[in-house]
Design a protein around this motif. Structure first.
Motif, PDB file in Angstrom:
ATOM      1  N   ALA A  73      -3.816  -1.058  -5.616  1.00 26.34           N
ATOM      2  CA  ALA A  73      -3.804  -0.110  -4.332  1.00 26.34           C
ATOM      3  C   ALA A  73      -4.245   1.264  -4.718  1.00 26.34           C
ATOM      4  CB  ALA A  73      -2.864  -0.299  -3.203  1.00 26.34           C
ATOM      5  N   SER A  91       0.874  -1.122   0.056  1.00 25.98           N
ATOM      6  CA  SER A  91       0.099  -0.042  -0.052  1.00 25.98           C
ATOM      7  C   SER A  91       0.751   1.230  -0.075  1.00 25.98           C
ATOM      8  CB  SER A  91      -0.888   0.098   1.092  1.00 25.98           C
ATOM      9  OG  SER A  91      -0.281  -0.109   2.481  1.00 25.98           O
ATOM     10  N   ARG A 111      -0.134   7.435  -1.803  1.00 21.34           N
ATOM     11  CA  ARG A 111       1.135   7.199  -1.288  1.00 21.34           C
ATOM     12  C   ARG A 111       2.329   6.974  -2.227  1.00 21.34           C
ATOM     13  NH1 ARG A 111      -2.916   5.173   2.408  1.00 21.34           N
ATOM     14  NH2 ARG A 111      -2.797   3.209   1.377  1.00 21.34           N
ATOM     15  N   ASP A 148      -7.693   1.572  -6.125  1.00 23.71           N
ATOM     16  CA  ASP A 148      -8.822   1.430  -4.869  1.00 23.71           C
ATOM     17  C   ASP A 148      -8.796   2.932  -4.186  1.00 23.71           C
ATOM     18  OD1 ASP A 148      -9.409  -1.229  -5.416  1.00 23.71           O
ATOM     19  OD2 ASP A 148      -7.742  -1.678  -3.842  1.00 23.71           O
ATOM     20  N   MET A 158       3.174   2.477  -4.525  1.00 22.43           N
ATOM     21  CA  MET A 158       2.000   1.503  -4.001  1.00 22.43           C
ATOM     22  C   MET A 158       1.823   0.596  -5.118  1.00 22.43           C
ATOM     23  SD  MET A 158      -0.841   4.472  -3.720  1.00 22.43           S
ATOM     24  CE  MET A 158      -2.077   3.252  -2.687  1.00 22.43           C
TER      25      MET A 158
END
Length: 370
Positions: free
Chosen positions: A130, A68, A123, A133, A126
């Motif tokens: 992710a 993530s 972030r 999402d 990742m």
């Protein structure tokens, strides 16, 4: 001597490494070619995307990160961006490893078509899945959605901006000091009133006052152009639309209000509108006092004939259309007799109008909080 090795069809004498060694080299080259061919054929469009990593000890390097990620990265997804464009943006920001990884993740997720434009807090490093999402999670979206209702004054719009976004009043004041940078039409005379179009705007964290106000002005100009309002008509139409927006609730009543304005102007009668006086004194009620109606202001339509100096609100498309296409009729007066329902009555004679005025006064007596 004749060198037979230079003649066509003649065998070349042995030279260089032995024949057996040359055969072993040819087999290795053939194996490499076959391996590369299989990788390209197996990768399909991956080869075209340039995402094949270096071959190390027989393995292809992954084009995706795992997990993530970490830290925080704000990324802006523009309106209309394709999956490839989003992948490129994310890769360049260090969020994901490659564009191809995002395209693959999007193709595997039917919900990927629901990604909306705006700025998202993601972030670093990742996985593409992710990242996708988070793009689909409204909580990750740091873009502010600003809704400007019809009929607000410019000062009220500014209040919404400062309350809802990171833009401060000082920035708005600086933007207003350079009206040319906002793209205002010549008919606006450098005043944004009437040209901050009522709509919903997505405001990104780094958006400036100039950018936001320019977007509102551009949307207003778009609506004016789509309605076919000419530059010669624009000033009067926007002014009348701004009055109709304040005086009526329905498109039908707005078109009749505009007819009243035109009929009174044609009869050389003052408009005598409380809405324009209220604008002049920065009032908040639908009624005005005798002292207010006597102020010296170019917006005082009790004191000065003709249209007020400029718009008194920011009209929407329905009001603009009503001002452009007023309903035919003989009316010279209108009164909103019920502030809750917006019921408005139109009159041709003085006596009929006075009866409606009394009906409105009775309503106010019964509803003093209004």
């Amino acid at each position: 001597m004749i060198d037979l090795t230079d003649l066509p069809g003649q065998p070349r004498p042995e030279s260089g490494p032995p024949r057996a060694e040359r055969r072993r080299r040819r087999r290795r080259r053939t194996a490499v070619v076959v391996l590369v061919g299989l990788v390209i054929l197996g990768g399909g469009t991956a080869a075209a995307w340039g995402t094949l990593g270096p071959v190390v000890a027989g393995f292809v390097e992954s084009n995706d990160y795992e997990g993530s990620g970490s830290g925080s990265v704000d990324v802006t997804i523009p309106d209309g961006a394709s999956g490839r464009a989003i992948g490129t943006t994310l890769a360049e920001a260090g969020v994901i490893k490659t564009q191809r990884a995002f395209v693959d993740a999007a193709q595997a997720n039917p919900a990927s078509s629901g990604v909306q434009p705006g700025t998202y807090r993601l972030r670093s490093e990742m996985s593409a899945a992710a990242a996708l999402d988070l793009l689909l999670d409204p909580a990750s979206r740091v873009t502010t959605r600003l809704t400007v209702p019809e009929g607000l004054r410019a000062t009220q719009v500014f209040g919404l901006i400062t309350d809802s976004t990171g833009i401060e009043q000082a920035q708005i004041d600086a933007a207003l000091a350079d009206p040319a940078a906002l793209g205002l039409p010549a008919s606006a005379n450098g005043n944004v009133e009437g040209y901050l179009f009522p709509a919903t705007y997505d405001v990104n964290p780094d958006e400036t006052a100039v950018q936001l106000l320019s977007a509102m002005v551009a949307r207003s100009k778009q609506a004016i152009a789509e309605l076919g309002i000419t530059p010669e008509q624009e000033h009067d139409v926007v002014v009348m639309a701004s009055i109709a927006e304040k005086e009526a609730r329905t498109p039908e009543d707005m078109a009749k209000v505009t007819r009243v304005l035109l009929n009174r102007l044609a009869a050389d009668r003052p408009l005598q509108l409380d809405s324009t006086v209220s604008y002049a004194v920065n009032g908040t009620t639908v009624t005005t006092t005798a002292a207010e109606r006597d102020i010296d202001s170019p917006y005082n339509t009790y004191r000065y004939p003709g249209l007020p100096a400029g718009p008194i609100s920011n009209p929407g498309e329905a009001a603009l259309k009503a001002a452009l296409e007023p309903t035919p009729g003989p009316w010279l007066y209108f009164v909103t007799v019920n502030l809750q329902t917006g019921e408005t009555k139109f009159a041709t004679t003085d006596s009929e109008h006075l009866a409606y005025v009394e009906e409105f006064r009775a309503y106010l007596r019964a509803n003093p909080e209004q």
